[in-house]
Design a protein around this motif. Sequence first.
Motif, short mmCIF file in Angstrom:
data_model
loop_
_atom_site.label_atom_id
_atom_site.label_comp_id
_atom_site.label_asym_id
_atom_site.label_seq_id
_atom_site.Cartn_x
_atom_site.Cartn_y
_atom_site.Cartn_z
N TRP A 221 0.85 -1.19 0.00
CA TRP A 221 0.00 0.00 0.00
C TRP A 221 0.89 1.25 0.00
CZ3 TRP A 221 -1.60 -4.51 2.03
CH2 TRP A 221 -2.95 -4.87 1.90
N PHE A 222 0.52 2.23 -0.81
CA PHE A 222 1.25 3.49 -0.83
C PHE A 222 0.31 4.60 -1.28
CE2 PHE A 222 1.56 1.60 -4.98
CZ PHE A 222 1.44 2.65 -5.89
N SER A 223 0.73 5.84 -1.13
CA SER A 223 -0.06 6.98 -1.60
C SER A 223 0.86 7.93 -2.35
CB SER A 223 -0.75 7.70 -0.44
OG SER A 223 0.20 8.36 0.37
N ILE A 224 0.28 8.68 -3.30
CA ILE A 224 1.06 9.64 -4.08
C ILE A 224 0.30 10.97 -4.15
CG2 ILE A 224 2.36 8.01 -5.48
CD1 ILE A 224 0.26 8.23 -7.64
N GLU A 225 1.06 12.06 -4.20
CA GLU A 225 0.50 13.40 -4.30
C GLU A 225 1.54 14.29 -4.97
OE1 GLU A 225 -1.50 16.80 -1.35
OE2 GLU A 225 -0.57 14.98 -0.54
N TYR A 226 1.08 15.20 -5.82
CA TYR A 226 2.01 16.07 -6.54
C TYR A 226 1.74 17.52 -6.21
CZ TYR A 226 4.92 18.00 -10.25
OH TYR A 226 5.89 18.69 -10.94
N GLU A 227 2.81 18.24 -5.84
CA GLU A 227 2.70 19.67 -5.55
C GLU A 227 3.15 20.45 -6.78
OE1 GLU A 227 5.06 20.36 -2.10
OE2 GLU A 227 3.53 19.60 -0.71
N GLN A 228 2.21 21.12 -7.43
CA GLN A 228 2.49 21.81 -8.68
C GLN A 228 3.49 22.95 -8.48
OE1 GLN A 228 1.40 21.07 -11.68
NE2 GLN A 228 -0.28 19.64 -11.34
N GLU A 229 3.32 23.73 -7.44
CA GLU A 229 4.15 24.92 -7.26
C GLU A 229 5.61 24.57 -7.01
OE1 GLU A 229 4.27 28.94 -4.46
OE2 GLU A 229 2.53 27.59 -4.42
N SER A 230 5.85 23.59 -6.14
CA SER A 230 7.23 23.20 -5.82
C SER A 230 7.75 22.08 -6.71
CB SER A 230 7.31 22.78 -4.35
OG SER A 230 6.44 21.68 -4.10
N GLU A 231 6.87 21.53 -7.57
CA GLU A 231 7.22 20.41 -8.48
C GLU A 231 7.82 19.25 -7.70
OE1 GLU A 231 9.64 22.10 -11.64
OE2 GLU A 231 7.83 22.40 -12.84
N ARG A 232 7.11 18.83 -6.67
CA ARG A 232 7.55 17.71 -5.84
C ARG A 232 6.51 16.59 -5.89
NH1 ARG A 232 9.26 18.97 0.05
NH2 ARG A 232 7.01 19.39 0.21
N LEU A 233 6.99 15.37 -6.08
CA LEU A 233 6.15 14.19 -6.01
C LEU A 233 6.30 13.59 -4.61
CD1 LEU A 233 4.31 12.05 -7.39
CD2 LEU A 233 6.40 10.82 -8.00
N LEU A 234 5.21 13.57 -3.85
CA LEU A 234 5.22 13.05 -2.49
C LEU A 234 4.72 11.61 -2.50
CD1 LEU A 234 3.60 16.14 -0.70
CD2 LEU A 234 5.99 15.77 -1.31
N VAL A 235 5.56 10.71 -2.03
CA VAL A 235 5.23 9.29 -1.99
C VAL A 235 5.23 8.84 -0.54
CG1 VAL A 235 5.85 6.96 -2.75
CG2 VAL A 235 6.29 8.93 -4.25
#
Length: 417
Positions: free
Chosen positions: A150-164
């Motif tokens: 199980w994992f989750s992903i989220e992307y921050e457009q302003e900082s261009e970071r992929l959070l896993v």
Amino acid sequence: TEQAVAVAGGVIGGLLLFVLIGITAYLLWKKFCCLLSYEKLTSPVKTTNANTIFQDQSASEIQLKSTSRSRGVPFIIPPTLHGRDWINLTNEEQIQEDSDPYMIPQPGPRSSFHSLAGAYVVGTINPELYKFPEDKSETDFPEGNIGRLWFSIEYEQESERLLVSLIKVRKLQPPADSCSPFVKIYLLPDERSYLQSKTKRKTLNPQFDENFVFQVSSKMLLQRTLKFLVYHVDKQKKHHLLGQVIFPLKNEALTDDNKLVIWRDLEKENLEPPSDYGDIQFSLSYNDYLGRLTVVVLRARGLKLQEESHAASVYVKVSLMNHNKFIKSKKTAAVLGSPNPVYNETFSFKADQTELDTASLSLSVLQSIKGEKTHLLGRVVVGPFMYTRGKELEHWNEMISKPKELVKRWHALCHSM
């Protein structure tokens, strides 16, 4: 004569008065009976036993007193009962029809009083209506499963970071009795760098709850693929690969405040060294009822690119042949500059069951560089005995023997046309 008329008038008047008194008494008696019947109907009903209609008199008096103290508590019909059909009873009472799954079915004819005994009294709670749905991802594991991640992903457009976020792994199958797992996370096509979780000691169901950050531009995000490798550390500090998860990002709607929680079953990695021209993995399925041949192009590895640059795009062309004559072809999306591209794309072809003995599938891996000619990196053909042998023939025959089931295999690419 006058006396006779007076006597007759008196008798008739007395009779009319007697009849009027009788009618009045009858009406008062009927009204009293109706009020008594209504009072009995509105008394609390015992719900623990559908065969017992009313409580005894003393219990009814106690319940009437308790309900009179709680009349200010509102009663709300649960959402699952909205939109149901209802039938009217006497004295404006209501009860749900037999379609209610929470009523005890009764044999034989049902009277209104008998139906009322199976209903729930206003103010009681049916716990079955408030159960949360069971999370089957925690319990339903297919045969041969080697673990689930199980994992989750989220992307921050302003900082261009992929959070896993690495959440947990369940049902690991270690080579030994004990298991101390950890996970390496890659953002393909970059296989030189990775992020690693902490090691969890002596557990087959590790709970990680760790967060990782990858820096990636929004333009390149949909070209990237997450790769999770789950390892076990033995007593000699050696690492044993237990399984992997490959997750392409191209089909995901990753935006701010949109956190996706995902689970995937672990797959065994192909530990054999790549062939001379690389390998391709795909699934085959045939639906004999619809006459439909389905191909799922999953990934390729070890490709020998003509020029390793982000401008070079690699795609797969899938062609249906019959008697070596071209019928139809379809292409995957291009992946930029990776010798190990991931596609996960599905294609369907119309093919009658009588044509399976003469039909074949050709999968060609092609590299396209802007302004230059397209290069063939490798090709594989699967089909019946007329065209193929070895693993390609086995894959085709297994597809036919397991209709409507996806059969997945790796195949070595060759360079011959």
